[in-house]
Design an enzyme around this catalytic site. Sequence first.
Site, PDB file in Angstrom:
ATOM      1  CE1 TYR A 240     155.805 -16.216  19.173  1.00 31.96           C
ATOM      2  CE2 TYR A 240     155.571 -15.624  21.486  1.00 31.96           C
ATOM      3  CZ  TYR A 240     155.066 -16.196  20.334  1.00 31.96           C
ATOM      4  OH  TYR A 240     153.811 -16.745  20.353  1.00 31.96           O
TER       5      TYR A 240
ATOM      6  CG  HIS B 177     154.062 -14.060  15.313  1.00 31.27           C
ATOM      7  ND1 HIS B 177     153.409 -14.914  14.453  1.00 31.27           N
ATOM      8  CD2 HIS B 177     154.925 -14.835  16.025  1.00 31.27           C
ATOM      9  CE1 HIS B 177     153.875 -16.148  14.619  1.00 31.27           C
ATOM     10  NE2 HIS B 177     154.794 -16.117  15.569  1.00 31.27           N
TER      11      HIS B 177
ATOM     12  NE  ARG C 168     149.885 -18.927  26.129  1.00 26.97           N
ATOM     13  CZ  ARG C 168     150.774 -18.570  25.203  1.00 26.97           C
ATOM     14  NH1 ARG C 168     151.542 -19.464  24.644  1.00 26.97           N
ATOM     15  NH2 ARG C 168     150.895 -17.307  24.850  1.00 26.97           N
TER      16      ARG C 168
ATOM     17  CD  GLU D  64     157.111 -19.052  12.940  1.00 30.90           C
ATOM     18  OE1 GLU D  64     158.250 -18.853  13.409  1.00 30.90           O
ATOM     19  OE2 GLU D  64     156.110 -19.320  13.637  1.00 30.90           O
TER      20      GLU D  64
ATOM     21  CD  GLU E 123     161.386 -15.948  12.442  1.00 33.16           C
ATOM     22  OE1 GLU E 123     162.471 -15.720  13.012  1.00 33.16           O
ATOM     23  OE2 GLU E 123     160.594 -16.833  12.792  1.00 33.16           O
TER      24      GLU E 123
ATOM     25  CE1 TYR F  57     153.646 -23.326  24.085  1.00 31.06           C
ATOM     26  CE2 TYR F  57     152.306 -25.113  23.219  1.00 31.06           C
ATOM     27  CZ  TYR F  57     152.406 -23.912  23.892  1.00 31.06           C
ATOM     28  OH  TYR F  57     151.296 -23.301  24.358  1.00 31.06           O
TER      29      TYR F  57
ATOM     30  CE  LYS G 109     158.698 -22.484  15.633  1.00 32.18           C
ATOM     31  NZ  LYS G 109     158.175 -21.377  14.830  1.00 32.18           N
TER      32      LYS G 109
ATOM     33  CB  THR H  51     156.409 -14.750  12.802  1.00 30.40           C
ATOM     34  OG1 THR H  51     156.839 -16.093  12.918  1.00 30.40           O
ATOM     35  CG2 THR H  51     155.505 -14.577  11.607  1.00 30.40           C
TER      36      THR H  51
HETATM   37 CA    CA Z   1     160.158 -18.262  14.437  1.00 29.74          CA
END
Ligand code: CA
Length: 332
Positions: A79, A84, A93, A145, A147, A188, A197, A288
Amino acid sequence: MTGFGALADGGLAWCEDGEVVDLRALGDVFAQPTLNALMASGRHAWREAIDVARSHDGPRPQAPRMRLPFDVADYVDFYASKEHASNLGRMFRPDQEPLLPNWVWLPVGYHGRAGTVVVSGTDVVRPSGQLRAGEWGPSQRLDVELELGFVVGVPSQEPLGTADFADHVFGVVLVNDWSARDIQAFEYVPLGPFLGKSFRTSISAWVTPLALLEPRRVEAPQQDPPPLPHLAGGRDWALDLDLSIELNGEVVSRGNARSLYWTMPQMLAHATSNGATVRTGDLMATGTISGREPGTEGSLIELYGNTRFLADGDEIVLRATLLGDVRGRVVG
Ligand code: CA
């Protein structure tokens, strides 16, 4: 795109500037069904393999069918993009600081599902799941996403320092970490991503050896606070690779991989810092990649502010300088 791939009917191939050469007649590791044996052979052999592949006068198949280039051992997703992580923190949040306090101290990651990593071109079936309390159904917020992923060639029983990266990592792929945002948002807390995912992750058919990415290496952005000693170093492994997302033939995002806050050597060092071993075929993705400017985001939820997700029939193509494309169509 430049790199090694695995032909669907067996044996390896080399692709350079879009031209594919069948390497099977070379025998040995080139006659194997996947890249795993080549990846395990080490840095010296990797350089030789590139030279051999480039000079091989083998058959040149037009648009060959490719399989998953290597057997994926474990799959980890990080991450590592500050932009991102901040964008998603604000959405998931909204009443808290977007970046949680641990984020600047270590590359946050989770273990994904190796068994559902697929090669570019594979359709993506829309996942169903719990979208909110008491509601089950097909995801209404299917996203992508963009990556980078790196794959371990040479195993290690010991923690790896950032300087060990190029001795153990064979190469880089482009990754689409398909994400069902509704399933993800409900499930999550507190253990992280799971069924939102794990249904599918797509990678490019071609693995670009690290040696060929050397000309693209640049210094990564300054880190504040400075990382702890075991994560220091590896800051010269940011990669200046242009990235894009194409949705139904239209480019909707243009970014660059050099903006990542944590580099790949830091991710590998962190992943092994507790004594965890790594195996040939371990795939680690960066998370991402989003930039600061509008239009550089690596996911639809960021690009369209929660208003546009994938419909059945939509086709996504991810592209990056030097790397293989990642293509996938959504089916209901
Ligand atoms: Ca990801």
